[in-house]
Every structure is written in C-alpha cells, then in structure tokens.
Write a protein that holds these residues in place. Structure first.
Motif, PDB file in Angstrom:
ATOM      1  N   LYS A  55      49.836  30.676  44.178  1.00 51.02           N
ATOM      2  CA  LYS A  55      49.956  31.245  45.522  1.00 51.02           C
ATOM      3  C   LYS A  55      49.555  30.202  46.556  1.00 51.02           C
ATOM      4  CE  LYS A  55      49.489  35.903  44.015  1.00 51.02           C
ATOM      5  NZ  LYS A  55      48.784  36.202  42.814  1.00 51.02           N
TER       6      LYS A  55
ATOM      7  N   LEU B 112      47.875  28.917  49.876  1.00 53.64           N
ATOM      8  CA  LEU B 112      46.795  29.259  50.794  1.00 53.64           C
ATOM      9  C   LEU B 112      46.933  28.415  52.054  1.00 53.64           C
ATOM     10  CD1 LEU B 112      43.672  29.340  48.448  1.00 53.64           C
ATOM     11  CD2 LEU B 112      45.207  31.201  49.041  1.00 53.64           C
TER      12      LEU B 112
ATOM     13  N   VAL C 121      41.664  32.543  56.302  1.00 52.36           N
ATOM     14  CA  VAL C 121      42.399  32.061  55.140  1.00 52.36           C
ATOM     15  C   VAL C 121      43.476  33.098  54.820  1.00 52.36           C
ATOM     16  CG1 VAL C 121      42.268  31.429  52.698  1.00 52.36           C
ATOM     17  CG2 VAL C 121      40.345  30.916  54.220  1.00 52.36           C
ATOM     18  N   TYR C 122      44.725  32.638  54.742  1.00 51.40           N
ATOM     19  CA  TYR C 122      45.846  33.515  54.402  1.00 51.40           C
ATOM     20  C   TYR C 122      46.471  33.052  53.094  1.00 51.40           C
ATOM     21  CZ  TYR C 122      45.646  35.652  58.987  1.00 51.40           C
ATOM     22  OH  TYR C 122      45.242  36.340  60.090  1.00 51.40           O
ATOM     23  N   GLN C 123      46.932  34.003  52.321  1.00 48.23           N
ATOM     24  CA  GLN C 123      47.566  33.732  51.034  1.00 48.23           C
ATOM     25  C   GLN C 123      48.998  34.242  51.064  1.00 48.23           C
ATOM     26  OE1 GLN C 123      45.696  34.605  47.015  1.00 48.23           O
ATOM     27  NE2 GLN C 123      47.001  36.384  47.325  1.00 48.23           N
ATOM     28  N   TYR C 124      49.933  33.390  50.623  1.00 48.42           N
ATOM     29  CA  TYR C 124      51.338  33.796  50.534  1.00 48.42           C
ATOM     30  C   TYR C 124      51.729  33.934  49.075  1.00 48.42           C
ATOM     31  CZ  TYR C 124      56.365  33.916  50.918  1.00 48.42           C
ATOM     32  OH  TYR C 124      57.674  34.287  50.816  1.00 48.42           O
ATOM     33  N   ASP C 125      52.263  35.094  48.725  1.00 54.57           N
ATOM     34  CA  ASP C 125      52.752  35.360  47.378  1.00 54.57           C
ATOM     35  C   ASP C 125      54.275  35.336  47.438  1.00 54.57           C
ATOM     36  OD1 ASP C 125      53.650  36.498  44.974  1.00 54.57           O
ATOM     37  OD2 ASP C 125      51.862  37.744  44.811  1.00 54.57           O
TER      38      ASP C 125
ATOM     39  N   TRP D 248      52.283  38.149  52.857  1.00 55.85           N
ATOM     40  CA  TRP D 248      51.059  37.464  53.241  1.00 55.85           C
ATOM     41  C   TRP D 248      49.897  38.429  53.123  1.00 55.85           C
ATOM     42  CZ3 TRP D 248      50.655  32.384  54.377  1.00 55.85           C
ATOM     43  CH2 TRP D 248      51.819  31.692  54.722  1.00 55.85           C
TER      44      TRP D 248
ATOM     45  N   LEU E 127      42.595  36.661  53.231  1.00 52.02           N
ATOM     46  CA  LEU E 127      41.477  36.571  52.299  1.00 52.02           C
ATOM     47  C   LEU E 127      40.178  36.443  53.088  1.00 52.02           C
ATOM     48  CD1 LEU E 127      43.000  34.061  49.714  1.00 52.02           C
ATOM     49  CD2 LEU E 127      43.122  36.555  49.716  1.00 52.02           C
TER      50      LEU E 127
ATOM     51  N   GLU F 256      42.645  21.640  45.279  1.00 52.72           N
ATOM     52  CA  GLU F 256      42.279  22.576  44.212  1.00 52.72           C
ATOM     53  C   GLU F 256      41.916  21.757  42.986  1.00 52.72           C
ATOM     54  OE1 GLU F 256      42.873  24.529  40.444  1.00 52.72           O
ATOM     55  OE2 GLU F 256      44.289  23.076  41.244  1.00 52.72           O
TER      56      GLU F 256
END
Length: 72
Positions: free
Chosen positions: A17, A19, A37-41, A47, A50, A64
């Motif tokens: 995913k 971030l 903090v945003y997460q894209y799936d 979106w 987090l 990471e």
C-alpha cells in the motif's frame, strides 16, 4: 487524496500500500507543516487516513525497512 493540496511530502510503499506522509500546504501566503499520513489501497481504489506522525514535517526522506517506516 482526501486532504488539502500539499507538497514536500514523502511517499513509501508498505505491505503493498502507498503511504503519503506529512508535507505542507500554503494558504494566503502562510505555509503550514503537516503530520497526517494517508494510505492508498490500489486493490480497493480507496484512501484512508492513518495515525498522524508525532511531529509535523516537510521535505524529508523516508524509507521502509523490515516492515517499519523511517522518516529522516
């Protein structure tokens, strides 16, 4: 992404995913550092927000390593 237009953010992939981390935005000539903090799936094409970072920051590096995200 469900946030104001921003720049100076960091991007990293964690567990498949994307971030998008922190950055800053400018309103009426005044810049504000962000901690969000945003997460894209990509499988769900969605979106989600987090937990925010402890410190707002912009123009930083991030990576990471072994399932952990490091901001430098």
């Amino acid at each position: 992404m469900p946030s104001p237009s921003k720049s100076g953010f960091a991007v990293v992939v964690l567990q498949g995913k994307l971030l998008v981390i922190a950055g800053y935005y400018v309103v009426d000539g005044t810049g504000t550092a962000l901690s969000d903090v945003y997460q894209y799936d990509s499988c769900l094409n969605s979106w989600s927000k987090l937990a925010s970072m402890n410190v707002a920051r912009h123009n930083f590096g991030c990576a990471e390593l072994n399932g952990m995200v490091y901001a430098v």
